[in-house]
Scaffold this motif. Structure first.
Motif, PDB file in Angstrom:
ATOM      1  N   ASP A  49      13.478  13.994  12.197  1.00 47.43           N
ATOM      2  CA  ASP A  49      12.910  15.001  11.285  1.00 47.43           C
ATOM      3  C   ASP A  49      13.558  14.893   9.923  1.00 47.43           C
ATOM      4  N   SER A  50      12.734  14.856   8.887  1.00 52.85           N
ATOM      5  CA  SER A  50      13.239  14.670   7.525  1.00 52.85           C
ATOM      6  C   SER A  50      12.504  15.571   6.548  1.00 52.85           C
ATOM      7  N   ILE A  51      13.146  15.783   5.415  1.00 53.50           N
ATOM      8  CA  ILE A  51      12.509  16.475   4.296  1.00 53.50           C
ATOM      9  C   ILE A  51      12.694  15.599   3.067  1.00 53.50           C
ATOM     10  N   GLN A  52      11.610  15.464   2.312  1.00 53.73           N
ATOM     11  CA  GLN A  52      11.655  14.646   1.110  1.00 53.73           C
ATOM     12  C   GLN A  52      11.377  15.520  -0.111  1.00 53.73           C
ATOM     13  N   THR A  53      12.043  15.181  -1.189  1.00 50.75           N
ATOM     14  CA  THR A  53      11.778  15.772  -2.491  1.00 50.75           C
ATOM     15  C   THR A  53      11.216  14.657  -3.358  1.00 50.75           C
ATOM     16  N   LEU A  54      10.047  14.904  -3.922  1.00 46.15           N
ATOM     17  CA  LEU A  54       9.397  13.919  -4.781  1.00 46.15           C
ATOM     18  C   LEU A  54       9.101  14.534  -6.138  1.00 46.15           C
ATOM     19  N   VAL A  55       9.128  13.702  -7.141  1.00 49.18           N
ATOM     20  CA  VAL A  55       8.687  14.115  -8.475  1.00 49.18           C
ATOM     21  C   VAL A  55       7.379  13.377  -8.725  1.00 49.18           C
ATOM     22  N   ALA A  56       6.314  14.158  -8.930  1.00 49.69           N
ATOM     23  CA  ALA A  56       5.010  13.583  -9.253  1.00 49.69           C
ATOM     24  C   ALA A  56       4.820  13.671 -10.767  1.00 49.69           C
ATOM     25  N   TRP A  57       4.264  12.602 -11.328  1.00 50.53           N
ATOM     26  CA  TRP A  57       4.109  12.522 -12.781  1.00 50.53           C
ATOM     27  C   TRP A  57       2.690  12.065 -13.086  1.00 50.53           C
ATOM     28  N   LYS A  58       2.018  12.820 -13.929  1.00 49.84           N
ATOM     29  CA  LYS A  58       0.658  12.476 -14.334  1.00 49.84           C
ATOM     30  C   LYS A  58       0.730  11.751 -15.672  1.00 49.84           C
ATOM     31  N   THR A  59       0.321  10.499 -15.650  1.00 51.60           N
ATOM     32  CA  THR A  59       0.316   9.706 -16.869  1.00 51.60           C
ATOM     33  C   THR A  59      -0.990   8.926 -16.918  1.00 51.60           C
ATOM     34  N   GLY A  60      -1.602   8.901 -18.083  1.00 52.96           N
ATOM     35  CA  GLY A  60      -2.891   8.221 -18.216  1.00 52.96           C
ATOM     36  C   GLY A  60      -3.956   8.856 -17.345  1.00 52.96           C
ATOM     37  N   GLY A  61      -3.824  10.161 -17.081  1.00 48.69           N
ATOM     38  CA  GLY A  61      -4.806  10.880 -16.269  1.00 48.69           C
ATOM     39  C   GLY A  61      -4.669  10.660 -14.774  1.00 48.69           C
TER      40      GLY A  61
ATOM     41  N   TRP B 295      -2.020  10.701 -11.261  1.00 49.04           N
ATOM     42  CA  TRP B 295      -0.755  11.123 -10.661  1.00 49.04           C
ATOM     43  C   TRP B 295      -0.128   9.958  -9.901  1.00 49.04           C
ATOM     44  N   LYS B 296       1.184   9.829 -10.018  1.00 51.25           N
ATOM     45  CA  LYS B 296       2.009   8.892  -9.231  1.00 51.25           C
ATOM     46  C   LYS B 296       3.337   9.584  -8.956  1.00 51.25           C
ATOM     47  N   PHE B 297       4.000   9.136  -7.921  1.00 51.63           N
ATOM     48  CA  PHE B 297       5.352   9.621  -7.668  1.00 51.63           C
ATOM     49  C   PHE B 297       6.311   8.744  -8.470  1.00 51.63           C
ATOM     50  N   THR B 298       7.295   9.393  -9.102  1.00 54.94           N
ATOM     51  CA  THR B 298       8.265   8.639  -9.893  1.00 54.94           C
ATOM     52  C   THR B 298       9.686   8.786  -9.350  1.00 54.94           C
ATOM     53  N   ALA B 299       9.872   9.716  -8.413  1.00 50.78           N
ATOM     54  CA  ALA B 299      11.181   9.867  -7.760  1.00 50.78           C
ATOM     55  C   ALA B 299      10.967  10.399  -6.350  1.00 50.78           C
ATOM     56  N   PHE B 300      11.854   9.964  -5.457  1.00 49.17           N
ATOM     57  CA  PHE B 300      11.772  10.324  -4.038  1.00 49.17           C
ATOM     58  C   PHE B 300      13.194  10.390  -3.499  1.00 49.17           C
ATOM     59  N   HIS B 301      13.469  11.423  -2.732  1.00 45.19           N
ATOM     60  CA  HIS B 301      14.761  11.527  -2.051  1.00 45.19           C
ATOM     61  C   HIS B 301      14.510  12.027  -0.639  1.00 45.19           C
TER      62      HIS B 301
ATOM     63  N   LYS C 150       0.834  -1.208   0.000  1.00 41.87           N
ATOM     64  CA  LYS C 150       0.000   0.000   0.000  1.00 41.87           C
ATOM     65  C   LYS C 150       0.865   1.252   0.000  1.00 41.87           C
ATOM     66  N   MET C 151       1.903   1.256   0.825  1.00 42.87           N
ATOM     67  CA  MET C 151       2.796   2.422   0.889  1.00 42.87           C
ATOM     68  C   MET C 151       3.429   2.685  -0.476  1.00 42.87           C
ATOM     69  N   ALA C 152       3.844   1.612  -1.165  1.00 43.02           N
ATOM     70  CA  ALA C 152       4.532   1.745  -2.444  1.00 43.02           C
ATOM     71  C   ALA C 152       3.580   1.930  -3.622  1.00 43.02           C
ATOM     72  N   SER C 153       2.284   1.755  -3.404  1.00 40.66           N
ATOM     73  CA  SER C 153       1.314   1.845  -4.503  1.00 40.66           C
ATOM     74  C   SER C 153       1.240   3.236  -5.124  1.00 40.66           C
ATOM     75  N   VAL C 154       1.770   4.228  -4.455  1.00 45.83           N
ATOM     76  CA  VAL C 154       1.714   5.611  -4.962  1.00 45.83           C
ATOM     77  C   VAL C 154       2.865   5.906  -5.924  1.00 45.83           C
ATOM     78  N   TYR C 155       3.741   4.921  -6.156  1.00 48.53           N
ATOM     79  CA  TYR C 155       4.907   5.108  -7.021  1.00 48.53           C
ATOM     80  C   TYR C 155       4.710   4.409  -8.367  1.00 48.53           C
ATOM     81  N   THR C 156       5.374   4.924  -9.394  1.00 49.82           N
ATOM     82  CA  THR C 156       5.368   4.283 -10.699  1.00 49.82           C
ATOM     83  C   THR C 156       6.160   2.978 -10.616  1.00 49.82           C
ATOM     84  N   ASP C 157       5.943   2.104 -11.598  1.00 52.18           N
ATOM     85  CA  ASP C 157       6.647   0.810 -11.601  1.00 52.18           C
ATOM     86  C   ASP C 157       8.163   0.986 -11.587  1.00 52.18           C
ATOM     87  N   ARG C 158       8.668   2.029 -12.249  1.00 51.55           N
ATOM     88  CA  ARG C 158      10.117   2.230 -12.363  1.00 51.55           C
ATOM     89  C   ARG C 158      10.594   3.421 -11.525  1.00 51.55           C
ATOM     90  N   ALA C 159       9.943   3.677 -10.421  1.00 54.14           N
ATOM     91  CA  ALA C 159      10.300   4.828  -9.575  1.00 54.14           C
ATOM     92  C   ALA C 159      11.717   4.701  -9.011  1.00 54.14           C
TER      93      ALA C 159
END
Length: 186
Positions: A148-160, A162-168, A69-78
């Protein structure tokens, strides 16, 4: 008697060095870290709601100890870089590693103090997202400040959708005098 005095002096010197190291770990050589919050962009309400829903679903998966479930928000090749620099390169790897952690050292943990600090749309289908938060371990009333952390994510809209495709992920921490000393020898 002379051996006893030598041991005693050596022990006192060792204790003094340890005390200096402990003190040096609480003296900072970098300024306090300021986290900036930016207003969310106008005219993108549906996209912002969708991106916020991804973050919420991921946090729910974490709290439930459900790696899939946690990983379901990411693209297959994230691409996913952990706080300690481990680079995961697929949703499967994100799921597998987190499930192992939820079944082990992070069992019963949750993500607390989550806050989206900014969403910046690069195009209609790509956004940079900054989120802060911390892991609260099972049995703790609140997360340790060191988490305490800060994350940078890249969200990508494909096929209508949104999913995250990168996370740091990076810890929010100042450099202590002791860390600065250690760095100077590397």
């Amino acid at each position: 008697m002379k051996k006893y005095i030598t041991f005693k002096v050596s022990f006192i010197i060792l204790l003094t060095i340890n005390m200096l190291i402990i003190v040096a770990d609480y003296i900072y050589v970098t300024p306090p870290i300021t986290i900036r919050t930016q207003a969310l962009p106008g005219g993108k309400d549906q996209d912002i709601v969708a991106i916020k829903a991804l973050e919420k679903l991921s946090a729910e998966g974490w709290a439930e100890g459900d790696g899939e479930k946690m990983a379901s928000v990411y693209t297959d090749r994230a691409d996913y870089v952990t706080f300690n620099g481990e680079w995961l390169q697929s949703r499967y790897e994100i799921d597998s590693l987190h499930q192992e952690l939820y079944d082990g050292v992070l069992e019963g943990s949750s993500i607390e103090n989550r806050m989206i600090q900014s969403i910046r749309f690069l195009t209609d289908s790509v956004a940079i997202v900054h989120i802060t938060g911390a892991v609260k371990h099972k049995g703790s009333k609140k997360p340790a400040k060191s988490r305490d952390s800060i994350q940078t994510l890249v969200a990508w809209k494909t096929g209508g959708q949104w999913k995250f495709t990168a996370f740091h992920n990076a810890r929010i921490s100042r450099v202590s005098l002791w860390e600065g000393i250690k760095m100077s020898f590397n």
